[in-house]
Design an enzyme around this catalytic site. Sequence first.
Site, PDB file in Angstrom:
ATOM      1  N   PHE A 229      -9.576   5.940 -30.476  1.00  0.00           N
ATOM      2  CA  PHE A 229     -10.295   4.972 -29.660  1.00  0.00           C
ATOM      3  C   PHE A 229     -11.757   4.860 -30.086  1.00  0.00           C
ATOM      4  CE2 PHE A 229     -12.273   3.464 -25.661  1.00  0.00           C
ATOM      5  CZ  PHE A 229     -11.470   2.358 -25.416  1.00  0.00           C
TER       6      PHE A 229
ATOM      7  N   TYR B  91      -2.448   6.644 -29.224  1.00  0.00           N
ATOM      8  CA  TYR B  91      -3.834   6.900 -29.608  1.00  0.00           C
ATOM      9  C   TYR B  91      -4.483   7.892 -28.661  1.00  0.00           C
ATOM     10  CZ  TYR B  91      -5.562   3.819 -25.866  1.00  0.00           C
ATOM     11  OH  TYR B  91      -5.846   3.251 -24.641  1.00  0.00           O
ATOM     12  N   CYS B  92      -5.551   8.509 -29.148  1.00  0.00           N
ATOM     13  CA  CYS B  92      -6.395   9.389 -28.347  1.00  0.00           C
ATOM     14  C   CYS B  92      -7.842   9.052 -28.707  1.00  0.00           C
ATOM     15  CB  CYS B  92      -6.062  10.864 -28.598  1.00  0.00           C
ATOM     16  SG  CYS B  92      -6.373  11.404 -30.293  1.00  0.00           S
ATOM     17  N   LYS B  93      -8.738  10.000 -28.596  1.00  0.00           N
ATOM     18  CA  LYS B  93     -10.137   9.706 -28.879  1.00  0.00           C
ATOM     19  C   LYS B  93     -10.397   9.553 -30.377  1.00  0.00           C
ATOM     20  CE  LYS B  93     -14.826  11.175 -27.754  1.00  0.00           C
ATOM     21  NZ  LYS B  93     -15.650  12.122 -26.981  1.00  0.00           N
TER      22      LYS B  93
ATOM     23  N   GLY C  54      -7.748  10.677 -32.966  1.00  0.00           N
ATOM     24  CA  GLY C  54      -6.528  10.655 -33.775  1.00  0.00           C
ATOM     25  C   GLY C  54      -5.793  11.972 -33.886  1.00  0.00           C
TER      26      GLY C  54
END
Length: 103
Positions: free
Chosen positions: A93, A64-66, A68
Site C-alpha cells: 500500500f 496486499y499489506c503495507k 509486501g
Amino acid sequence: MNLSQHDWATQLEADENAVILDVRTADECNDGIIPNAVMIDIYKGQGFIYELESLDKSKNYYVYCKAGGRSGQACDIMGQLGFENTYNLLGGFMQWEGKTEIP
C-alpha cells in the site's frame, strides 16, 4: 505470485473473478484501503486462518499489506489452504498510486 504495482492493477481491472484482500491491522486500514478490499488482519494468527477458510477458493485473490511482506506470507498460507490464485502486491500500500478509500 508476486506482481508489480502496474501488473497487479492491470490484471485486477480485467479480472471478473477478483477479490481484493487487505491483511494489514485495523489501525493501518484506517489510513485508507484499496476500494472494495476485504480486511483480514494476518496478525490474528489462528483467527486469520479461520477467516480465510470462509472465503470462496474459486476466486482470484489480490493480496496486499503495507510493504509486501505480510501479503507474501498470506499468499503462501492461502496456497497451503488450497487457494489456487493469489497475487501479492509488491511494494504494498505504501507504493500504491491507484484509488483509495477510508473504510
